[in-house]
Design a protein around this motif. Sequence first.
Motif, short mmCIF file in Angstrom:
data_model
loop_
_atom_site.label_atom_id
_atom_site.label_comp_id
_atom_site.label_asym_id
_atom_site.label_seq_id
_atom_site.Cartn_x
_atom_site.Cartn_y
_atom_site.Cartn_z
N VAL A 308 0.84 -1.19 0.00
CA VAL A 308 0.00 0.00 0.00
C VAL A 308 0.88 1.24 0.00
N ILE A 309 0.55 2.21 -0.87
CA ILE A 309 1.28 3.47 -0.93
C ILE A 309 0.77 4.38 0.19
N PRO A 310 1.61 4.70 1.17
CA PRO A 310 1.14 5.52 2.30
C PRO A 310 0.80 6.94 1.85
N GLY A 311 -0.28 7.49 2.43
CA GLY A 311 -0.63 8.88 2.17
C GLY A 311 -1.41 9.11 0.91
N PRO A 313 -4.59 9.41 -1.52
CA PRO A 313 -5.98 9.75 -1.22
C PRO A 313 -6.92 8.55 -1.31
N LEU A 314 -6.69 7.69 -2.26
CA LEU A 314 -7.41 6.42 -2.35
C LEU A 314 -6.40 5.31 -2.10
N GLN A 315 -6.93 4.14 -1.75
CA GLN A 315 -6.00 3.03 -1.48
C GLN A 315 -5.32 2.62 -2.80
N GLN A 316 -4.05 2.92 -2.89
CA GLN A 316 -3.28 2.61 -4.09
C GLN A 316 -2.13 1.68 -3.70
#
Length: 334
Positions: A308-311, A313-316
């Motif tokens: 998961v890419i932290p920060g 806006p959507l879960q990416q």
Amino acid sequence: MYQDRVSLYQQLEKERNSKVITYVTGDRPGMETKIHSEVYDLFVNHLDEIGVTTKISLILYTKGGETLTAWSLVNLLRQFCDELEIIVPSKCLSSGTIMALGADKILMTKQATLGPIDPSLTTPLNPIVNINGQENISPVSVEDIKAYLSLAKDELGIKNPEDALNILLKLSDKVHPLVLGSVYRAQTQIQMLARRLLNFQISDAATVDKIVNFLCSDSGSHDYTISRREATNELGLNIEKPSAALYDLIKRIYYDIKSELELSKPFNVNTTLGASQQVQYSVTRGLVEATNTCSYQMKTQGLLQKIVIPGAPLQQFMINNTISYEGWKRHDEP
């Protein structure tokens, strides 16, 4: 699988009255390999087991690689046999074609192709290009350099020495002068190697010159493919057409290799990972194998992880590819 191919190799050895070695550099998109000096000792191991013999049949599938390795492998094989034939089931391009020139005979299927041997150089001094945000070294082709200079001289009609010098200086702004010198040296070297190798199958000097000129320059593009008919009728190479039964046997060997290496299936990290959070993978990328010895297999093994890419806006997610092993492994089971 190798265990299945052994019986096919034995049939081929009986048919050709020879000892069979197979060399494959895979061209699976995303997992490509090339002719490389790291396989030299693997060939030595096979040949030491086989011993000096009357005839060797090398099954070769490759899009090319190192010129001098191709030269070295052909000369190594010829130390262990009186006759060398190269069997081309499909692609045998660039440095693979160089190897084929050094055989007494080239056995080509109806779909087999050879290719030009004009070299491209990739050195730390080569131009850098940006592709999708990543910097990559751009190969420099001998024929592209010659075409640029020919464009200036023949098409644009530049004859003034000062103008010609400016054209060369402009080129050297884009391509390092030492790379230009290496390109010229590589072209001279590859022509010399081709002529020496062709002596094993062609005795007529004019035919040798025609073949070398075409493969090094006159074909016009490194992507040009040479069919069995053209190799025989136009170039004059010593080409054999397999019988229907032999063609079927070669095709079965090739399809088995194609299936194991998944040559027609691109390696895509998203597809491999799928819906899983992490996946271990192992990809076979090349082969050097023989009937009564073993199969050396070039493998890449690793772990794909969805992170998961932290920060965001959507879960990416991003996919992390951790390679745990890359190199040649021996498979002894026939």
